[in-house]
Design a protein around this motif. Structure first.
Motif, short mmCIF file in Angstrom:
data_model
loop_
_atom_site.label_atom_id
_atom_site.label_comp_id
_atom_site.label_asym_id
_atom_site.label_seq_id
_atom_site.Cartn_x
_atom_site.Cartn_y
_atom_site.Cartn_z
N HIS A 102 -4.20 18.48 -6.72
CA HIS A 102 -4.27 17.68 -5.49
C HIS A 102 -4.29 16.18 -5.80
O HIS A 102 -5.30 15.51 -5.56
N PRO A 103 -3.16 15.62 -6.25
CA PRO A 103 -3.17 14.20 -6.61
C PRO A 103 -3.07 13.24 -5.44
O PRO A 103 -3.40 12.06 -5.59
N SER A 104 -2.60 13.70 -4.26
CA SER A 104 -2.30 12.76 -3.18
C SER A 104 -2.66 13.34 -1.82
O SER A 104 -2.72 14.56 -1.62
N GLU A 169 -9.71 22.20 -6.57
CA GLU A 169 -10.57 21.10 -6.98
C GLU A 169 -11.54 20.71 -5.86
O GLU A 169 -12.56 20.07 -6.11
N GLY A 170 -11.19 21.07 -4.63
CA GLY A 170 -12.05 20.77 -3.51
C GLY A 170 -11.87 19.39 -2.93
O GLY A 170 -12.30 19.11 -1.82
N THR A 171 -11.22 18.51 -3.65
CA THR A 171 -10.94 17.16 -3.21
C THR A 171 -9.77 16.63 -4.04
O THR A 171 -9.33 17.29 -4.98
N ARG A 172 -9.29 15.46 -3.68
CA ARG A 172 -8.17 14.90 -4.44
C ARG A 172 -8.58 14.53 -5.87
O ARG A 172 -9.69 14.08 -6.11
N THR A 173 -7.63 14.73 -6.78
CA THR A 173 -7.85 14.41 -8.18
C THR A 173 -8.01 12.90 -8.35
O THR A 173 -7.30 12.11 -7.72
N ILE A 201 1.80 19.79 -8.89
CA ILE A 201 2.25 18.59 -8.17
C ILE A 201 2.00 17.37 -9.04
O ILE A 201 0.89 17.17 -9.55
N THR A 202 3.03 16.57 -9.24
CA THR A 202 2.85 15.28 -9.89
C THR A 202 3.36 14.19 -8.96
O THR A 202 4.28 14.42 -8.17
N CYS A 203 2.76 13.02 -9.06
CA CYS A 203 3.18 11.86 -8.28
C CYS A 203 3.09 10.64 -9.17
O CYS A 203 2.00 10.26 -9.61
N GLN A 204 4.25 10.06 -9.46
CA GLN A 204 4.31 8.87 -10.32
C GLN A 204 5.11 7.77 -9.64
O GLN A 204 6.24 8.01 -9.23
N PRO A 205 4.51 6.58 -9.52
CA PRO A 205 3.10 6.26 -9.78
C PRO A 205 2.22 6.86 -8.69
O PRO A 205 2.71 7.25 -7.64
#
Length: 270
Positions: A102-104, A169-173, A201-205
């Motif tokens: 959960h990155p975003s 994770e329960g929340t964003r990374t 899921i990846t998000c760059q940047p």
């Protein structure tokens, strides 16, 4: 695979200002859109559709279509871009638990736009949000109230053919910090004895992270890559005769963590 290629060129100052303005506009549009769906569209559906199962299906389809429209707008104006790999696997996931990192803030919107059906567990606090509460109630999303009844509700939804999305994770990374998973996803999978689909899921940047604000615009246009990986069978952990339910949940949680971390490492190396 869907979406355009990645572009790592540094954006100009006018481009960053444009993305800042467009991000603010779409941030407001998301809330207003949720309100309009609740007040107008879902009520119209209730007037013309009497069968509860068909009404629920049409409601979920409406949410998915609105998410696709929203993401298409973000892509069109250059705020962000995204691509899927293996999203056709979602067609096989009735009665399956979907777990993703959960990155975003956009992760749920992106996944729900592509899944044929997306049941979701939401925080109870969101029921107090005037822009989202109507959507949550109309979609029949499960509310995480911290009670044991949630496990039963998840089991019932999965055994009825639902596809339940969870961010374990329960929340964003938080970028740069180790991944920590709660055991809720493992407990649900073991109780329902269902398959678990892994999604990376990846998000760059990074964009719209836990500690980031919407107006903190990255120096280049963010690129999301969503990889739909293989399934994990919960029954493989249930069938280990030496495991108590608590130990089985612990081992499954560790396995899910390893899979999610391994997927992100592979994506970052590409």
């Amino acid at each position: 695979m869907r979406g355009s290629g990645l572009n790592n060129e540094m954006s100009s100052l006018p481009n960053r200002i444009w993305r800042w303005l467009a991000t603010g506009f779409f941030f407001a549009l998301f809330g207003i859109g949720g309100l309009l769906l609740s007040l107008i569209w879902f009520n119209l559906l209730r007037l013309v559709i009497r069968r509860p199962d068909r009404l629920h299906r049409m409601t979920l389809n409406s949410i998915r279509s609105s998410f696709r429209f929203f993401l298409g707008g973000l892509r069109l104006v250059g705020v962000m871009d995204y691509r899927f790999t293996g999203d056709e696997k979602f067609q096989q996931d009735a009665g399956c638990l979907i777990v993703a990192n959960h990155p975003s803030l956009l992760d749920y919107v992106i996944l729900a736009s592509q899944m044929p059906r997306c049941d979701c567990i939401v925080k109870q606090a969101l029921l107090q949000n005037p822009f989202l509460s109507g959507v949550i109630k109309a979609a029949g999303y499960l509310v995480n109230s911290g009670s044991d009844a949630l496990l039963q509700a998840c089991e019932t939804r999965l055994k009825a053919g639902g596809t339940l999305l969870i961010f374990p994770e329960g929340t964003r990374t938080v970028p740069g910090e180790p991944m920590t998973l709660q055991r809720g996803a493992a407990n649900i999978a073991l109780r329902a004895n269902c398959d678990v689909r892994i999604v990376h899921i990846t998000c760059q940047p990074p964009m719209l992270t836990k500690r980031g604000k919407w107006y903190q615009i990255p120096p280049v246009k963010p690129q999301f890559v969503i990889t739909v990986a293989d399934k994990v069978k919960a029954e493989d952990f249930l069938n280990e005769s030496d495991l108590s339910p608590a130990l089985a949940a612990r081992r499954l949680t560790q396995h899910l963590r390893n899979e999610l971390m391994r997927g992100n490492t592979q994506d970052n190396e590409k």
